[in-house]
Design an enzyme around this catalytic site. Structure first.
Site: not given
Length: 372
Positions: A241, A214, A291, A188
């Site tokens: 997210e 991500e 998330h 991420d």
């Protein structure tokens, strides 16, 4: 069962000192809890996203949402949530307004489960599993050797998958070498790059067998660029997210911007909205991995969502611990698995001592995720 009180509490529980050290430790010390009480004596607890402006989220809960909820039947979750959405139209479709609604909505689900004496997953359709496989979501570290050490620690704790928050190739290489070839490694990067940069970096990371890439693009709502990154890479792209409502996820999915969607129950509008997103994703055959970098009711609610939804296989589990637990019985990962709380409601009890011990005092230290 009528609502008699709605309150929000801003906290600043610090991270426990850990090795290796992380530049994120100080910035993570912000939390918001939402408390909804009823005339029957029951109290429900929710959690709202708080890293950026916790007192602003509390103000939305208490100034905008509380007057709409007092005296209402607590059990009418769908109607009340719709009422909140419509009343906050001008400022509530994303960001602070949606965080506040999410916290209230989770508290209402907690109340509903407590009133009926059952876990929330039973209200959502019944459990498809009593424990969930977890991946260790690490903090961001300054040096590749720190990344390797954190990855090895996660494996020693029983995790079979690790997610990094690094933005450099050297750190990803170090993690892969520490994990070996067989364990899952996710990445991420928190929305730092242009389209061209994201493609270039995604190709550089692919050598290390990244399970998903991500949030590579700035801004996160640039669905066209995300779609171009997805088309250019063999590595699956994940995002969501920073998205809100089923309509935002409809755009992510319809534009083929991602392979994996990542709704956060304390950002998207709560459990009800997250369920809609899961149904939408299933209709498009898109994977959902929620998330959940949280320690309190938000983590518990995510577990109930996963437990009641076929096809959801992973829980994101935060690396490290708070100095004082947010819950009287903290949610733990054991050998890489997390049990779904089985008590009434969300099945967790807020440690009210932390409310007295760690009130948020306007700590100026920011939480900065992006790196250039």
């Amino acid at each position: 069962m009528k609502i008699t009180a709605v309150d929000a509490v801003a906290l600043a529980i610090p991270y426990r000192a850990m090795e290796p050290p992380s530049s994120w430790g100080d910035g993570l010390r912000k939390q918001v809890l939402v408390r909804v009480a009823t005339d029957g004596g029951l109290v429900g607890w929710g959690e709202a996203f708080a890293l950026g402006a916790p007192r602003a989220v509390c103000a939305v809960v208490e100034d905008a949402l509380r007057p709409l909820l007092l005296g209402e039947p607590a059990a009418e979750i769908e109607r009340l949530t719709d009422k909140l959405h419509r009343a906050t139209l001008l400022f509530g479709r994303r960001g602070l307004g949606m965080f506040a609604i999410s916290g209230v909505e989770l508290a209402l689900w907690d109340l509903a489960g407590k009133a009926r004496g059952v876990p929330v997953c039973e209200l959502l359709g019944g459990s498809v599993g009593r424990r969930v496989r977890a991946y260790a979501s690490l903090l961001r570290y300054e040096r590749p050797e720190h990344v390797a050490a954190a990855a090895r620690r996660a494996v020693a704790e029983g995790f079979s998958a690790v997610k990094l928050h690094q933005t450099d190739v050297a750190s990803v290489r170090a993690a892969r070498e520490a994990l070996g070839p067989d364990l899952a490694l996710m990445l991420d990067v928190n929305c730092p790059w242009s389209l061209a940069e994201a493609i270039r970096m995604g190709r550089a990371f692919s050598e290390y067998g990244v399970a998903w890439f991500e949030e590579p693009v700035w801004p996160p709502e640039d669905y066209r660029s995300l779609a171009a990154v997805s088309a250019a890479l063999d590595t699956p792209v994940a995002a969501g997210e920073n998205e809100a409502t089923v309509f935002g996820f409809r755009e992510l999915i319809a534009q083929r911007a991602v392979d994996i969607v990542q709704p956060s129950v304390i950002k998207v509008g709560g459990l009800g909205e997250a369920r809609k997103i899961c149904v939408l994703a299933a209709a498009w055959n898109v994977t959902v991995v929620p998330h959940s970098f949280y320690f309190g009711p938000g983590l518990a609610a995510t577990l109930h969502l996963i437990a009641s939804t076929p096809g959801l296989d992973w829980i994101e589990f935060p690396g490290g611990e708070l100095a004082t637990p947010l819950l009287t019985e903290p949610i733990r990962a054991v050998e890489g698995w997390v049990a779904v709380p089985d008590g009434p409601g969300l099945g967790v009890t807020v440690n009210e001592e932390v409310i007295r011990q760690y009130p948020y005092d306007g700590d100026p230290r920011p939480f900065v995720t992006t790196a250039r």
